[in-house]
Design an enzyme around this catalytic site. Structure first.
Site, PDB file in Angstrom:
ATOM      1  N   ARG A  47       0.836  -1.206   0.000  1.00  0.00           N
ATOM      2  CA  ARG A  47       0.000   0.000   0.000  1.00  0.00           C
ATOM      3  C   ARG A  47       0.866   1.250   0.000  1.00  0.00           C
ATOM      4  NH1 ARG A  47      -4.919   1.233  -1.526  1.00  0.00           N
ATOM      5  NH2 ARG A  47      -5.198  -0.992  -1.063  1.00  0.00           N
ATOM      6  N   HIS A  90      -5.329  -3.978   4.160  1.00  0.00           N
ATOM      7  CA  HIS A  90      -5.227  -2.796   3.307  1.00  0.00           C
ATOM      8  C   HIS A  90      -3.781  -2.346   3.187  1.00  0.00           C
ATOM      9  CE1 HIS A  90      -6.229   1.400   1.939  1.00  0.00           C
ATOM     10  NE2 HIS A  90      -7.066   0.693   1.222  1.00  0.00           N
ATOM     11  N   CYS A  91      -3.043  -2.398   4.279  1.00  0.00           N
ATOM     12  CA  CYS A  91      -1.641  -2.016   4.255  1.00  0.00           C
ATOM     13  C   CYS A  91      -0.805  -2.897   3.328  1.00  0.00           C
ATOM     14  CB  CYS A  91      -1.041  -2.102   5.662  1.00  0.00           C
ATOM     15  SG  CYS A  91      -1.836  -1.104   6.905  1.00  0.00           S
ATOM     16  N   LEU A  92      -1.194  -4.155   3.195  1.00  0.00           N
ATOM     17  CA  LEU A  92      -0.421  -5.126   2.420  1.00  0.00           C
ATOM     18  C   LEU A  92      -0.675  -5.021   0.924  1.00  0.00           C
ATOM     19  CD1 LEU A  92      -0.935  -8.237   4.710  1.00  0.00           C
ATOM     20  CD2 LEU A  92       1.276  -7.179   4.208  1.00  0.00           C
TER      21      LEU A  92
END
Length: 353
Positions: free
Chosen positions: A104, A344-346
């Protein structure tokens, strides 16, 4: 053969913009974990089952493109995916060297221009959340590598920007936080007005809305994707903590107060929906940034982190109200969030035109 080149154009002036996450995707991009930058080897073995379930859930409705550090990592990834029954025809592994797994933030920002039927990439600078976790030189190269792979033009604004720090409604508005984007460890030479100009010029938005802080345990200095998420042009799911003794209570109360004061360009107030926070998740005495807001929207699903908590189902039900045409898939993120991020960060979505 795909070709790409760098351009100096200002995307917004050419009609390019960053669409909302629910816009149709070509693919979702990930960076395969291969170092101990975020998880020790023992922790990696604990998190890989959930990580692979995440990949399989994305692949149900779109292609998954994975940056794999080298041939050894690529083969190890294939073995894990095959053993888990993943459909490798929906998964593309690419030899793109990386330092860490948070795509992300180090991945490309894809822009679209529907009228011209064109796409392009913004190659923001990346410094591992204020130089907290060097080295990050390989991660910083990922957007240009993907531009070459896709044969897309790319533009390099020359400042630090992370995908988790910005949240879009696809209709000209971006949400972000001062704690992150105005932090001296990112772009110390820029003031708020300067940052707003970059956001408008390079993401194609007309309005920047600011909250102040993030949540406890978030080492990114307050990424918005742990606190406030658009689910349509004027509705946000906002993390909410009712317990005044919880360390997040004051931060999240303030965010809700700030959201209530915001107006969209059409003069409408935001429709604010409370999304509960999970019970606190700790590891070795450290509060981890567990949040249901860190979900990923795909073509066919919304993939939501869960935390072995009695609030999990409540969060899934609330998110489901706003995505009746998508499956709501909860995946246990307790071991993933040990790396201080979640689904979401990944990931970073690649929109279709």
């Amino acid at each position: 053969m795909n070709t790409s080149s760098e351009t100096t154009l200002i995307p917004a002036r050419e009609g390019f913009y960053f669409p909302a996450e629910w816009h149709p995707h070509v693919a979702t991009w990930l960076s395969w974990p291969h170092t101990e930058a975020s998880w020790t080897r023992e922790r990696q073995e604990l998190m890989f089952p959930a990580y692979i379930d995440f990949i399989k859930a994305i692949a149900e409705s779109e292609q998954v493109c994975i940056n794999a550090h080298n041939e050894i990592v690529m083969q190890a990834a294939k073995l894990r995916l095959l053993a888990a029954g993943a459909d490798l025809s929906r998964i593309t592994l690419l030899p793109h060297p990386t330092n860490d797994s948070w795509c992300r933030d180090h991945g490309p920002a894809f822009l679209i221009n529907p009228e011209k039927k064109q796409r392009m990439i913004v190659n923001w600078g990346y410094n591992a959340w204020g130089n907290k976790y060097p080295p990050y030189d390989r991660d910083d190269l990922i957007p240009v590598q993907i531009a070459h792979y896709r044969g897309l033009e790319y533009v390099t604004p020359g400042i630090i920007m992370e995908g988790g720090s910005v949240e879009f409604n696809g209709a000209g508005t971006v949400l972000t936080s001062r704690a992150c984007l105005l932090n001296q460890n990112r772009n110390s030479h820029l003031k708020q007005a300067d940052i707003e100009r970059y956001l408008c010029d390079y993401y194609g938005v007309q309005q920047v809305l600011w909250v102040e802080e993030g949540i406890v345990g978030d080492d990114t200095d307050g990424h918005i994707d742990d606190t406030v998420r658009f689910v349509n042009e004027d509705t946000v799911l906002a993390a909410y903590e009712p317990n005044p003794n919880d360390d997040n209570y004051t931060f999240l109360q303030e965010i809700h107060r700030e959201l209530r004061a915001m107006l969209l360009p059409n003069g409408k107030q935001l429709n604010i929906v409370e999304l509960p926070m999970p019970d606190p998740v700790f590891s070795d005495g450290l509060r981890l940034p567990a949040s249901y807001a860190n979900f990923l929207i795909t073509n066919g699903a919304v993939i939501v982190p869960t935390f072995r908590c009695d609030k999990d189902q409540q969060a899934l039900d609330i998110i489901g109200l706003y995505f009746p045409d998508r499956k709501i898939i909860g995946i246990d993120s307790t071991d993933i969030v040990w790396g201080l991020g979640s689904f979401h960060c990944l990931s970073q979505q690649e929109p279709a035109i």
